[in-house]
Design a protein around this motif. Structure first.
Motif, PDB file in Angstrom:
ATOM      1  N   ILE A 179       0.753  -1.194  -0.089  1.00 41.50           N
ATOM      2  CA  ILE A 179       0.011  -0.102  -0.085  1.00 41.50           C
ATOM      3  C   ILE A 179       0.861   1.155   0.100  1.00 41.50           C
ATOM      4  O   ILE A 179       1.923   1.317   0.790  1.00 41.50           O
ATOM      5  CB  ILE A 179      -1.016   0.083   1.265  1.00 41.50           C
ATOM      6  N   VAL A 180       0.609   2.030  -0.834  1.00 39.57           N
ATOM      7  CA  VAL A 180       1.120   3.463  -1.047  1.00 39.57           C
ATOM      8  C   VAL A 180      -0.004   4.593  -1.263  1.00 39.57           C
ATOM      9  O   VAL A 180      -0.802   4.476  -1.999  1.00 39.57           O
ATOM     10  CB  VAL A 180       2.118   3.556  -2.218  1.00 39.57           C
ATOM     11  N   GLY A 181       0.114   5.421   0.069  1.00 38.31           N
ATOM     12  CA  GLY A 181      -0.766   6.563  -0.173  1.00 38.31           C
ATOM     13  C   GLY A 181      -0.333   7.685  -1.016  1.00 38.31           C
ATOM     14  O   GLY A 181       0.861   7.945  -0.844  1.00 38.31           O
ATOM     15  N   THR A 182      -1.031   8.531  -1.758  1.00 38.82           N
ATOM     16  CA  THR A 182      -0.579   9.465  -2.435  1.00 38.82           C
ATOM     17  C   THR A 182      -1.435  10.822  -1.759  1.00 38.82           C
ATOM     18  O   THR A 182      -2.373  10.695  -1.581  1.00 38.82           O
ATOM     19  CB  THR A 182      -0.572   9.408  -3.986  1.00 38.82           C
ATOM     20  N   GLY A 183      -0.754  12.009  -2.020  1.00 37.19           N
ATOM     21  CA  GLY A 183      -1.510  13.099  -1.520  1.00 37.19           C
ATOM     22  C   GLY A 183      -0.859  14.235  -2.542  1.00 37.19           C
ATOM     23  O   GLY A 183       0.126  14.385  -2.819  1.00 37.19           O
ATOM     24  N   GLU A 184      -1.779  15.310  -2.381  1.00 33.73           N
ATOM     25  CA  GLU A 184      -1.433  16.586  -3.189  1.00 33.73           C
ATOM     26  C   GLU A 184      -1.809  17.919  -2.366  1.00 33.73           C
ATOM     27  O   GLU A 184      -3.085  17.659  -2.016  1.00 33.73           O
ATOM     28  CB  GLU A 184      -1.883  16.541  -4.554  1.00 33.73           C
ATOM     29  N   ALA A 185      -1.249  18.841  -2.221  1.00 33.46           N
ATOM     30  CA  ALA A 185      -1.533  20.079  -1.736  1.00 33.46           C
ATOM     31  C   ALA A 185      -2.537  20.971  -2.507  1.00 33.46           C
ATOM     32  O   ALA A 185      -2.346  20.499  -3.702  1.00 33.46           O
ATOM     33  CB  ALA A 185      -0.293  20.976  -1.419  1.00 33.46           C
ATOM     34  N   ALA A 186      -3.255  21.764  -2.046  1.00 36.54           N
ATOM     35  CA  ALA A 186      -4.438  22.213  -2.764  1.00 36.54           C
ATOM     36  C   ALA A 186      -3.824  22.934  -4.017  1.00 36.54           C
ATOM     37  O   ALA A 186      -4.278  22.926  -4.776  1.00 36.54           O
ATOM     38  CB  ALA A 186      -5.245  23.259  -1.726  1.00 36.54           C
ATOM     39  N   SER A 187      -2.562  23.602  -4.012  1.00 32.74           N
ATOM     40  CA  SER A 187      -1.988  24.225  -4.927  1.00 32.74           C
ATOM     41  C   SER A 187      -1.368  23.690  -5.980  1.00 32.74           C
ATOM     42  O   SER A 187      -1.375  23.825  -7.200  1.00 32.74           O
ATOM     43  CB  SER A 187      -0.989  25.017  -4.534  1.00 32.74           C
ATOM     44  N   GLY A 188      -1.478  22.080  -5.894  1.00 31.92           N
ATOM     45  CA  GLY A 188      -0.961  21.079  -6.983  1.00 31.92           C
ATOM     46  C   GLY A 188       0.658  21.244  -6.872  1.00 31.92           C
ATOM     47  O   GLY A 188       1.152  20.468  -7.894  1.00 31.92           O
ATOM     48  N   GLN A 189       1.261  22.104  -6.030  1.00 30.61           N
ATOM     49  CA  GLN A 189       2.849  22.160  -6.289  1.00 30.61           C
ATOM     50  C   GLN A 189       3.503  21.158  -5.486  1.00 30.61           C
ATOM     51  O   GLN A 189       4.578  21.061  -5.563  1.00 30.61           O
ATOM     52  CB  GLN A 189       3.221  23.844  -6.101  1.00 30.61           C
ATOM     53  N   VAL A 190       2.885  20.434  -4.644  1.00 30.55           N
ATOM     54  CA  VAL A 190       3.456  19.693  -3.718  1.00 30.55           C
ATOM     55  C   VAL A 190       2.661  18.577  -3.592  1.00 30.55           C
ATOM     56  O   VAL A 190       1.537  18.244  -3.715  1.00 30.55           O
ATOM     57  CB  VAL A 190       3.398  20.079  -2.233  1.00 30.55           C
ATOM     58  N   LYS A 191       3.456  17.283  -3.999  1.00 33.76           N
ATOM     59  CA  LYS A 191       2.971  15.766  -3.975  1.00 33.76           C
ATOM     60  C   LYS A 191       3.755  14.836  -3.113  1.00 33.76           C
ATOM     61  O   LYS A 191       4.987  15.105  -3.085  1.00 33.76           O
ATOM     62  CB  LYS A 191       2.797  15.471  -5.271  1.00 33.76           C
ATOM     63  N   ALA A 192       3.043  13.946  -2.657  1.00 34.75           N
ATOM     64  CA  ALA A 192       3.811  13.140  -1.321  1.00 34.75           C
ATOM     65  C   ALA A 192       3.243  11.784  -1.645  1.00 34.75           C
ATOM     66  O   ALA A 192       2.075  11.346  -1.755  1.00 34.75           O
ATOM     67  CB  ALA A 192       3.699  13.599   0.044  1.00 34.75           C
ATOM     68  N   LYS A 193       4.135  10.758  -1.249  1.00 33.38           N
ATOM     69  CA  LYS A 193       3.831   9.381  -1.143  1.00 33.38           C
ATOM     70  C   LYS A 193       4.257   8.720   0.178  1.00 33.38           C
ATOM     71  O   LYS A 193       5.435   9.139   0.770  1.00 33.38           O
ATOM     72  CB  LYS A 193       4.538   8.369  -2.353  1.00 33.38           C
ATOM     73  N   VAL A 194       3.337   8.108   0.791  1.00 36.06           N
ATOM     74  CA  VAL A 194       3.916   7.363   2.091  1.00 36.06           C
ATOM     75  C   VAL A 194       3.497   6.055   2.093  1.00 36.06           C
ATOM     76  O   VAL A 194       2.568   5.566   1.140  1.00 36.06           O
ATOM     77  CB  VAL A 194       2.861   8.092   3.114  1.00 36.06           C
TER      78      VAL A 194
END
Length: 125
Positions: free
Chosen positions: A40-55
């Motif tokens: 399992i890999v979770g993905t997320g993005e900040a509202a601006s779309g300029q920051v993306k992360a995976k955990v």
């Protein structure tokens, strides 16, 4: 399957046996499911779309990527957006984990189990 309709003041031996069997089934499932959970890999993005992360499934950050306009953000805003992207990724990983558990263990709701556990802790505290 994982709810217990037992009266705590009147627990019978067969009730304890059933709870024990349920616990053993859960542990056996966890041993076999660990490989799938580790994928399992979770993905997320900040509202601006300029920051993306995976955990990963444990919330450890695997990757953070910044878009080309991220450098225009102030340090405080960049930090807030990074935290937001990581938080969203963690929520996604938790959702995927809960979905997997619900599918693999019919009748078990991890969110409800967590809520019951929290209520129990609050009652003791």
């Amino acid at each position: 399957m994982y709810r217990h309709p037992y009266d705590p003041a009147n627990i019978r031996e067969q009730d304890l046996d059933e709870v024990t069997r349920q616990g053993e089934r859960m542990l056996a499932w966890l041993e076999t499911a660990q490989e799938e959970l580790d994928k399992i890999v979770g993905t997320g993005e900040a509202a601006s779309g300029q920051v993306k992360a995976k955990v990963d499934v444990n919330g450890r950050v695997l990757n953070v990527r910044y878009g080309p306009r991220a450098t225009r953000l102030g340090s405080q805003e960049l930090a807030e957006q990074t935290l937001a992207a990581v938080g969203e990724a963690c929520a996604d990983a938790q959702r995927q984990t809960h979905d997997f558990m619900r599918e693999a263990l019919p009748g078990y709701d991890p969110a409800e189990a967590n809520a019951q556990f929290e209520r129990l802790l609050n009652d003791w505290g």
